[in-house]
Design a protein around this motif. Structure first.
Motif, PDB file in Angstrom:
ATOM      1  N   PRO A 108      17.846   7.537  -7.986  1.00 42.12           N
ATOM      2  CA  PRO A 108      17.839   6.085  -7.471  1.00 42.12           C
ATOM      3  C   PRO A 108      17.531   6.050  -6.086  1.00 42.12           C
ATOM      4  CG  PRO A 108      20.133   6.570  -7.801  1.00 42.12           C
ATOM      5  CD  PRO A 108      19.593   8.019  -8.097  1.00 42.12           C
ATOM      6  N   LEU A 109      16.776   6.816  -5.669  1.00 42.23           N
ATOM      7  CA  LEU A 109      16.406   6.704  -4.063  1.00 42.23           C
ATOM      8  C   LEU A 109      15.036   6.081  -3.858  1.00 42.23           C
ATOM      9  CD1 LEU A 109      17.146  10.629  -3.926  1.00 42.23           C
ATOM     10  CD2 LEU A 109      18.658   8.797  -3.682  1.00 42.23           C
ATOM     11  N   SER A 110      14.910   5.392  -2.559  1.00 42.71           N
ATOM     12  CA  SER A 110      13.818   4.448  -2.205  1.00 42.71           C
ATOM     13  C   SER A 110      12.614   4.753  -1.671  1.00 42.71           C
ATOM     14  CB  SER A 110      14.372   3.339  -1.448  1.00 42.71           C
ATOM     15  OG  SER A 110      14.901   4.034  -0.235  1.00 42.71           O
ATOM     16  N   SER A 111      12.749   6.240  -1.336  1.00 38.36           N
ATOM     17  CA  SER A 111      11.419   6.705  -0.755  1.00 38.36           C
ATOM     18  C   SER A 111      11.027   8.141  -1.379  1.00 38.36           C
ATOM     19  CB  SER A 111      11.270   6.893   0.544  1.00 38.36           C
ATOM     20  OG  SER A 111      12.094   7.829   1.048  1.00 38.36           O
ATOM     21  N   ASP A 112      10.127   8.759  -1.152  1.00 44.79           N
ATOM     22  CA  ASP A 112       9.572  10.105  -1.682  1.00 44.79           C
ATOM     23  C   ASP A 112      10.140  11.164  -0.612  1.00 44.79           C
ATOM     24  OD1 ASP A 112       7.707   9.723   0.376  1.00 44.79           O
ATOM     25  OD2 ASP A 112       6.211  10.288  -0.846  1.00 44.79           O
ATOM     26  N   LYS A 113      10.872  10.993   0.451  1.00 43.36           N
ATOM     27  CA  LYS A 113      11.326  11.623   1.406  1.00 43.36           C
ATOM     28  C   LYS A 113      12.508  12.576   0.735  1.00 43.36           C
ATOM     29  CE  LYS A 113       8.455  10.789   4.975  1.00 43.36           C
ATOM     30  NZ  LYS A 113       7.884  11.726   5.596  1.00 43.36           N
ATOM     31  N   THR A 114      12.186  13.342  -0.214  1.00 43.74           N
ATOM     32  CA  THR A 114      13.200  14.258  -0.893  1.00 43.74           C
ATOM     33  C   THR A 114      12.610  15.470  -1.201  1.00 43.74           C
ATOM     34  OG1 THR A 114      12.411  13.423  -3.281  1.00 43.74           O
ATOM     35  CG2 THR A 114      14.046  12.253  -2.183  1.00 43.74           C
ATOM     36  N   ILE A 115      13.386  16.633  -1.117  1.00 46.26           N
ATOM     37  CA  ILE A 115      12.869  17.799  -1.191  1.00 46.26           C
ATOM     38  C   ILE A 115      13.964  18.787  -1.605  1.00 46.26           C
ATOM     39  CG2 ILE A 115      13.639  18.768   0.892  1.00 46.26           C
ATOM     40  CD1 ILE A 115      10.927  20.053   1.349  1.00 46.26           C
ATOM     41  N   THR A 116      13.737  19.579  -2.742  1.00 44.79           N
ATOM     42  CA  THR A 116      14.488  20.533  -3.221  1.00 44.79           C
ATOM     43  C   THR A 116      14.359  22.243  -2.964  1.00 44.79           C
ATOM     44  OG1 THR A 116      14.758  19.274  -5.189  1.00 44.79           O
ATOM     45  CG2 THR A 116      15.426  21.589  -5.329  1.00 44.79           C
ATOM     46  N   ALA A 117      15.337  22.694  -2.211  1.00 39.41           N
ATOM     47  CA  ALA A 117      15.246  24.084  -2.020  1.00 39.41           C
ATOM     48  C   ALA A 117      15.574  24.917  -3.111  1.00 39.41           C
ATOM     49  CB  ALA A 117      16.076  24.620  -0.895  1.00 39.41           C
TER      50      ALA A 117
END
Length: 269
Positions: A129-138
């Motif tokens: 439920p996050l409002s932007s695509d500024k997400t990343i998985t290591a």
């Protein structure tokens, strides 16, 4: 012995540009062999202790065959917390996303047993439920991973595709997303991982993993990061409601996700 968890990684402008274009990247020599051997032992022991999956592989559904999944190990062990909160990893995440800093969303161990099945095509952010695509998985292999073990695969640049974003990890997502990707020009990247090599991928890039055809468990630790100023959005599905309650309890829709479970791990000057 102190392990080099907080030394800055030499992230180049070429690497940042590659990530921005493709929304994934594989980086070599993120950790050395001694560091990985130490945390492999700690993480594997904790996965064995916390695992509640007792059904044989042939009695599980596609999701259950894909991996043993243990969440938020940083809350179970101070030593593992040191690894998950590594400023080296968090600094790479912030640098690739070009944010001023990152928070942890959560971590998870993904152990694909010998004989384990595929991980179907999917985009992680369907669940968040996050409002932007500024997400990343290591995605951090704790050993070398050859093609037989089911390394992570990417559809480079597929973050621009909207079709398939509404699908959870399932037989349906494997079929429908594969069909959609077949008619695109996006490069399908299937490569082994060297010891110490770590991949980073964004929440909307499509990815999968093959079956583990080897006789050993594929051991991977993952850490999911988000922009330090990430705002909670109104959930789109039941999985996002569950994630809100589990990974950021107390966060409010329309406000920055600043909870005790989501500390800032690094801020860039």
């Amino acid at each position: 012995m102190k392990y080099p968890l907080d030394q800055a990684y030499p992230l180049t402008q070429e690497a940042i540009a590659f990530y921005q274009r493709n929304r994934y990247i594989k980086l070599k020599n993120v950790f050395d062999a001694d560091t990985l051997a130490h945390y492999d032992k700690l993480i594997s022991e904790k996965v064995s202790e916390l695992n509640r999956q007792s059904d044989p592989l042939d009695k599980r559904d596609t999701y259950g065959k894909a991996f043993l999944q243990i969440f938020n190990l940083w809350r179970e062990s101070e030593d593992i917390k040191d690894f998950v909160f590594s400023k080296r990893l968090a600094g790479i995440a912030a640098g690739l996303m070009q944010t001023e800093g990152v928070r942890i969303y959560h971590d998870q161990a993904l152990y694909k047993e010998a004989g384990g099945g595929i991980t179907p095509w999917h985009a992680d952010q369907y669940y968040w439920p996050l409002s932007s695509d500024k997400t990343i998985t290591a995605w951090i292999p704790l050993q070398e991973i050859d093609l037989e073990m089911g390394p992570l695969e990417f559809s480079a640049g597929s973050h621009v595709i909207v079709d398939g974003r509404d699908l959870s990890i399932s037989d349906e997502s494997e079929q429908k997303i594969q069909q959609r990707l077949r008619v695109t020009d996006f490069r399908h990247v299937v490569e082994p991982f060297e010891l110490g090599e770590v991949s980073f991928h964004s929440g909307w890039v499509f990815h999968r993993a093959g079956a583990n055809r080897s006789d050993q468990t594929r051991k991977v630790m993952t850490v999911i990061y988000m922009d330090k100023d990430m705002v909670l959005k109104n959930p789109d599905n039941e999985n996002q409601i569950r994630d809100w309650e589990t990974w950021c309890p107390g966060a409010k829709v329309g406000e920055i996700i600043d909870t005790p479970l989501n500390p800032v791990l690094v801020e860039l000057a």
